[in-house]
Every structure is written in structure tokens, then in C-alpha cells.
Design a protein around this motif. Structure first.
Motif, PDB file in Angstrom:
ATOM      1  N   ALA A 136      -3.279  20.868  -3.381  1.00 38.57           N
ATOM      2  CA  ALA A 136      -4.549  22.130  -2.539  1.00 38.57           C
ATOM      3  C   ALA A 136      -3.757  21.504  -1.179  1.00 38.57           C
ATOM      4  CB  ALA A 136      -5.735  22.016  -2.859  1.00 38.57           C
ATOM      5  N   MET A 137      -3.111  20.719  -0.679  1.00 36.82           N
ATOM      6  CA  MET A 137      -3.185  20.652   0.764  1.00 36.82           C
ATOM      7  C   MET A 137      -1.797  21.267   1.091  1.00 36.82           C
ATOM      8  SD  MET A 137      -5.914  17.507   1.080  1.00 36.82           S
ATOM      9  CE  MET A 137      -8.172  17.703   1.093  1.00 36.82           C
ATOM     10  N   GLY A 138      -1.297  21.601   0.384  1.00 37.97           N
ATOM     11  CA  GLY A 138       0.194  21.474   0.814  1.00 37.97           C
ATOM     12  C   GLY A 138       1.289  20.202  -0.233  1.00 37.97           C
ATOM     13  N   LYS A 139       0.734  19.429  -0.703  1.00 40.60           N
ATOM     14  CA  LYS A 139       2.039  18.649  -1.587  1.00 40.60           C
ATOM     15  C   LYS A 139       2.630  17.836   0.331  1.00 40.60           C
ATOM     16  CE  LYS A 139       3.013  20.915  -5.505  1.00 40.60           C
ATOM     17  NZ  LYS A 139       4.638  21.365  -6.647  1.00 40.60           N
ATOM     18  N   PRO A 140       1.730  16.973   0.866  1.00 43.30           N
ATOM     19  CA  PRO A 140       2.534  15.899   1.735  1.00 43.30           C
ATOM     20  C   PRO A 140       2.849  15.064   1.406  1.00 43.30           C
ATOM     21  CG  PRO A 140      -0.214  16.239   1.536  1.00 43.30           C
ATOM     22  CD  PRO A 140       0.572  17.079   0.606  1.00 43.30           C
ATOM     23  N   ASN A 141       3.861  14.381   1.558  1.00 43.75           N
ATOM     24  CA  ASN A 141       5.745  13.586   1.306  1.00 43.75           C
ATOM     25  C   ASN A 141       5.060  12.508   1.032  1.00 43.75           C
ATOM     26  OD1 ASN A 141       5.648  13.573   4.114  1.00 43.75           O
ATOM     27  ND2 ASN A 141       7.378  14.146   4.214  1.00 43.75           N
ATOM     28  N   THR A 142       3.590  12.478   1.880  1.00 43.66           N
ATOM     29  CA  THR A 142       3.615  10.207   1.758  1.00 43.66           C
ATOM     30  C   THR A 142       1.549  10.471   0.851  1.00 43.66           C
ATOM     31  OG1 THR A 142       2.282  10.328   4.011  1.00 43.66           O
ATOM     32  CG2 THR A 142       4.449   9.690   3.570  1.00 43.66           C
ATOM     33  N   PHE A 143       1.642   9.418   0.278  1.00 46.70           N
ATOM     34  CA  PHE A 143       0.040   9.403  -0.507  1.00 46.70           C
ATOM     35  C   PHE A 143      -0.501   8.482  -0.808  1.00 46.70           C
ATOM     36  CE2 PHE A 143      -2.171  11.901  -4.129  1.00 46.70           C
ATOM     37  CZ  PHE A 143      -2.283  11.195  -4.680  1.00 46.70           C
ATOM     38  N   GLN A 144      -1.330   7.943   0.039  1.00 50.78           N
ATOM     39  CA  GLN A 144      -2.309   6.819   0.547  1.00 50.78           C
ATOM     40  C   GLN A 144      -3.110   6.616  -0.406  1.00 50.78           C
ATOM     41  OE1 GLN A 144      -0.551   3.879   4.214  1.00 50.78           O
ATOM     42  NE2 GLN A 144      -2.510   5.125   4.089  1.00 50.78           N
ATOM     43  N   LEU A 145      -3.695   5.784  -1.461  1.00 59.04           N
ATOM     44  CA  LEU A 145      -4.613   5.939  -2.390  1.00 59.04           C
ATOM     45  C   LEU A 145      -5.066   4.857  -1.831  1.00 59.04           C
ATOM     46  CD1 LEU A 145      -6.287   6.817  -4.700  1.00 59.04           C
ATOM     47  CD2 LEU A 145      -5.304   5.298  -6.033  1.00 59.04           C
ATOM     48  N   VAL A 146      -6.555   4.404  -1.324  1.00 55.35           N
ATOM     49  CA  VAL A 146      -7.204   3.573  -0.739  1.00 55.35           C
ATOM     50  C   VAL A 146      -8.700   3.305  -1.775  1.00 55.35           C
ATOM     51  CG1 VAL A 146      -7.958   2.458   1.215  1.00 55.35           C
ATOM     52  CG2 VAL A 146      -6.025   4.107   1.753  1.00 55.35           C
ATOM     53  N   GLU A 147      -9.123   2.132  -2.406  1.00 56.29           N
ATOM     54  CA  GLU A 147     -10.300   1.886  -3.059  1.00 56.29           C
ATOM     55  C   GLU A 147     -10.795   0.808  -2.138  1.00 56.29           C
ATOM     56  OE1 GLU A 147     -12.254   1.428  -7.217  1.00 56.29           O
ATOM     57  OE2 GLU A 147      -9.481   0.842  -7.280  1.00 56.29           O
ATOM     58  N   LEU A 148     -11.506   1.340  -2.214  1.00 55.76           N
ATOM     59  CA  LEU A 148     -13.122   0.052  -1.589  1.00 55.76           C
ATOM     60  C   LEU A 148     -13.366  -0.636  -2.611  1.00 55.76           C
ATOM     61  CD1 LEU A 148     -14.713   2.752   1.113  1.00 55.76           C
ATOM     62  CD2 LEU A 148     -12.764   1.296   1.339  1.00 55.76           C
ATOM     63  N   LEU A 158       5.006  14.286  -8.622  1.00 49.48           N
ATOM     64  CA  LEU A 158       4.870  13.617  -7.354  1.00 49.48           C
ATOM     65  C   LEU A 158       6.379  12.734  -6.596  1.00 49.48           C
ATOM     66  CD1 LEU A 158       1.698  11.334  -8.706  1.00 49.48           C
ATOM     67  CD2 LEU A 158       1.822  12.345  -6.262  1.00 49.48           C
ATOM     68  N   SER A 159       7.422  13.489  -7.305  1.00 53.46           N
ATOM     69  CA  SER A 159       8.495  13.448  -7.392  1.00 53.46           C
ATOM     70  C   SER A 159       8.824  12.801  -5.907  1.00 53.46           C
ATOM     71  CB  SER A 159       9.565  13.689  -8.631  1.00 53.46           C
ATOM     72  OG  SER A 159      10.128  14.629  -7.965  1.00 53.46           O
ATOM     73  N   LYS A 160       9.187  14.211  -5.056  1.00 52.92           N
ATOM     74  CA  LYS A 160       9.502  13.577  -3.988  1.00 52.92           C
ATOM     75  C   LYS A 160       8.843  12.935  -2.666  1.00 52.92           C
ATOM     76  CE  LYS A 160      12.268  17.842  -4.202  1.00 52.92           C
ATOM     77  NZ  LYS A 160      12.306  17.768  -5.731  1.00 52.92           N
ATOM     78  N   CYS A 161       6.779  12.468  -3.552  1.00 53.37           N
ATOM     79  CA  CYS A 161       6.368  12.007  -2.421  1.00 53.37           C
ATOM     80  C   CYS A 161       6.119  10.842  -2.303  1.00 53.37           C
ATOM     81  CB  CYS A 161       4.783  12.718  -2.963  1.00 53.37           C
ATOM     82  SG  CYS A 161       3.529  12.297  -2.091  1.00 53.37           S
ATOM     83  N   VAL A 220      -6.229  -1.296   7.043  1.00 54.88           N
ATOM     84  CA  VAL A 220      -5.687   0.081   6.169  1.00 54.88           C
ATOM     85  C   VAL A 220      -4.714   0.595   7.788  1.00 54.88           C
ATOM     86  CG1 VAL A 220      -5.139   2.301   4.333  1.00 54.88           C
ATOM     87  CG2 VAL A 220      -7.322  -0.251   3.932  1.00 54.88           C
ATOM     88  N   PRO A 221      -3.218   0.573   6.909  1.00 56.68           N
ATOM     89  CA  PRO A 221      -2.289   1.556   8.132  1.00 56.68           C
ATOM     90  C   PRO A 221      -2.792   2.999   7.672  1.00 56.68           C
ATOM     91  CG  PRO A 221      -0.718   1.297   6.294  1.00 56.68           C
ATOM     92  CD  PRO A 221      -2.108   0.252   5.906  1.00 56.68           C
ATOM     93  N   SER A 222      -3.290   3.196   9.566  1.00 52.48           N
ATOM     94  CA  SER A 222      -3.248   5.141   9.379  1.00 52.48           C
ATOM     95  C   SER A 222      -2.274   5.868   8.839  1.00 52.48           C
ATOM     96  CB  SER A 222      -3.339   5.749  10.512  1.00 52.48           C
ATOM     97  OG  SER A 222      -2.326   4.952  11.955  1.00 52.48           O
ATOM     98  N   GLY A 223      -2.742   6.758   8.270  1.00 58.83           N
ATOM     99  CA  GLY A 223      -1.783   7.942   7.413  1.00 58.83           C
ATOM    100  C   GLY A 223      -2.431   9.118   6.229  1.00 58.83           C
ATOM    101  N   TYR A 224      -1.859   9.820   5.711  1.00 54.66           N
ATOM    102  CA  TYR A 224      -2.249  10.565   5.003  1.00 54.66           C
ATOM    103  C   TYR A 224      -2.998   9.787   4.285  1.00 54.66           C
ATOM    104  CZ  TYR A 224      -2.989  15.010   1.943  1.00 54.66           C
ATOM    105  OH  TYR A 224      -3.665  16.252   1.745  1.00 54.66           O
TER     106      TYR A 224
END
Length: 342
Positions: A13-25, A47-50, A106-110
């Protein structure tokens, strides 16, 4: 699995950005992350291009080891001293995983954040309204039984009373978790700056409950003041406080009951598919028991809630007010809207 779908749905929905960090607390034993990674693997063509990576915020070295075994089969290495992560490895599905002691490392980023049964374990302050004003509930040694503890009211106002009670508070007893407020502020700042979303799943209420502080030992209720250190202590999350602490940096959705969220995510359809694909009676019974545990209001259906933080532009087009007719409608947020199957 449905939580994994939620993240992919929002990423699309957010336009498939090319990086994706999953952060679990506080990822516990790592089983939830493992299920999510299995979904990512099944949808690898999407997710192939991500560039996907997993970032776990875990203070316990013991739990870190268990997570490493669950997610990587134990193939991890300590990070060099100059790196913010203290450990890193590769998941069984080939995704890099990093471990940190604090969310600020945790590094900043999408990023997409997950806090599942995380906030309910953080320490709270308790307050009681009295004829003389608000007093903090404190822990004291019982003078009649020196080996036991008791609750007492502070003789006068404390710094916490001055700082944590909202002027418009109508309840007579309030629990406040300042640490949760700080963490939500950090998440809101990151989402505002870098994009992404946060999903919080926990026991909680929307600013209505009073005394929810309790202890559990071997899955049974346990007096919070007896044998300290031997039981899990928990207090319901006040979602109205979390909402206030975002300071409107992000949009918030929920809290909605777990059964509503999962129903909206298509759990009934998922159950049907799993039942059709399972051959033996034991598996089918296990599936139906698990579904009942998640959905039945008497079990987890009503006491567990879902709450989300999203960037404002996810729900309102930046230029919508100028040219309302020119923009295509934004896709609904999965889980928080009813799923319409075409």
C-alpha cells in the motif's frame, strides 16, 4: 502468518519501497518472527526486488540464544565492537538478522515495527486518588511480618504524581508506564521521518481500566508481592496513553479486539484452507482449538488488542484538500477495516 500478511499488505500500500526492515521488540522465543519469515519466503516473488532484513531488540542473552536457534539453527556470530548490533546471523530462509539491546541502536530506515506482548511487561507507576489529592502506590516492608511486602500510599505527592497524572483524569486509580511512552515516541519519530508502520498487539484498554497489575506463575495468578522474581509481572497496556504519547506525529488506528482484527485479516478463510489441506484428525482438532483460543471472547478474542501507528500520508493524501477529485483512493489498512472479498 496473518501478521506477516499485514506487513506485506502495508508495504504494498505504501508503494513497495526497495528496503524493508522488520524490527521486533522483545521477540520472546522467536517463534512469531519465524512464522512471519515463512510467509515472506512463501511470497518471495512479491518481495523479490526488496532488500529485507530482520532486527530484534532483545536485552536477555538467554532469550537471544533461543531466538538464534529458532531462526538461524544457531548459526550466529558476535558483531565487532564498533557495530550497534551485538550479534548477527542469517535466517533459515536466507534473510540477515541482527540483535540489539536498545531500539535506538537499530539503524534508521524504512521499517516495520512489531511489539507483541511487549508493553505489558514494562514497569508501571500506580496512583490512587484520595481526599488530599493523588498519592503514589509504593511497596514497603510489612512491619508485622518482616519477610513480607505490602502496598502503601505515599504520605504526600511524589515527582511521579506531579508528572504522570493527566489533568483531565477521571479515574480514581491509574497505572502509568513512562517507559512505554518513551518507546512509542521513538517509534512515532522514526515512522514520521523514515516511513513504515508499527503494530502493537497486547492485553489492554483504551484508558478505562484501573487496577490491572498482576502476577503469573506456571500459567496461574500469583500474588505480585510474594516471592519476588519468581513470577511474570504484567499490567494491561493503556492505549489511550500510547496514542497521546505519539504527539500526533503519526496516525493511530485501534485498539481493536484481536477477534475483529483477525476476522478482518481473513482468519476464517485461512482456517478453511488449512482444514481442507490437513489429512489427520489430530491436526484438525489442534487447528480448531487454536482458532478458538485466538477468537473466542472467553479466551484471547476480547482481552488481546491490536493498535497501529502509520504515517499521516498513508490515510490522507498530502494534496487531497486542494484537488480532492484528482487522487485515486488510498487502499484500506488491512485488519482495521472489514475485508471485502470480491
Amino acid at each position: 502468518q496473518l501478521i506477516g500478511i499485514w506487513y506485506i499488505s502495508e508495504w504494498m500500500a505504501m508503494g513497495k519501497p526497495n528496503t524493508f526492515q522488520l524490527v521486533e521488540l522483545g521477540p520472546g522465543r522467536g517463534t512469531l518472527t519465524e512464522d512471519i519469515l515463512r510467509v515472506f519466503s512463501q511470497l518471495s516473488s512479491v518481495l523479490s526486488k526488496c532488500d529485507v532484513s530482520v532486527h530484534l531488540v532483545e536485552v536477555s542473552p538467554k532469550l537471544g540464544e533461543i531466538q538464534a536457534r529458532t531462526l538461524t539453527g544457531g548459526k550466529v556470530q558476535p558483531s565487532p565492537k564498533d557495530e550497534s548490533a551485538y550479534m548477527k546471523g542469517i535466517s533459515k530462509t536466507g534473510i540477515p538478522i541482527f540483535w540489539y539491546r536498545d531500539i535506538q541502536d537499530v539503524p534508521s530506515g524504512y521499517s516495520f515495527y512489531l511489539a507483541h506482548e511487549f508493553f505489558d511487561a514494562l514497569p508501571i507507576h500506580k496512583f490512587q486518588r484520595t481526599e488530599k489529592g493523588w498519592r503514589e502506590v509504593l511497596v514497603d516492608i510489612d512491619p508485622e511480618a518482616p519477610d513480607q511486602l505490602r502496598f502503601v500510599l505515599s504520605p504526600s505527592s511524589t515527582p511521579a504524581t506531579e508528572n504522570f497524572i493527566q489533568p483531565e483524569e477521571t479515574r480514581d486509580h491509574v497505572e502509568v508506564c513512562p517507559e512505554a511512552g518513551v518507546i512509542i515516541q521513538r517509534l512515532a519519530c522514526r515512522i514520521e521521518k523514515d516511513g513504515g508502520a508499527a503494530l502493537v498487539a497486547d492485553y489492554g484498554h483504551d484508558g478505562t481500566k484501573t487496577d490491572t497489575f498482576r502476577g503469573f506463575r506456571n500459567h496461574k495468578l500469583h500474588d505480585v508481592l510474594s516471592a519476588p522474581g519468581t513470577a511474570d509481572l504484567t499490567a494491561d497496556v493503556d492505549f489511550s496513553y500510547l496514542r497521546k504519547m505519539t504527539q500526533e506525529r503519526t496516525t493511530t488506528l485501534g485498539p481493536i479486539k484481536q477477534r475483529e482484527f483477525l476476522k478482518n485479516m481473513g482468519i476464517d478463510l485461512r482456517l478453511q484452507v488449512l482444514l481442507q489441506n490437513s489429512r489427520d484428525t489430530a491436526t484438525r482438532e489442534q487447528l480448531l482449538r487454536s482458532y478458538d483460543m485466538l477468537m473466542n471472547p472467553e479466551n484471547m478474542g476480547d482481552c488481546f488488542n491490536f493498535f497501529a501507528l502509520l504515517p499521516h500520508h498513508r490515510l490522507v493524501h498530502p494534496d487531497k484538500k486542494d484537488k480532492p477529485e484528482s487522487k485515486s483512493p488510498l487502499p484500506p489498512v488491512a485488519g482495521f477495516n472489514e475485508l471485502l472479498l470480491k
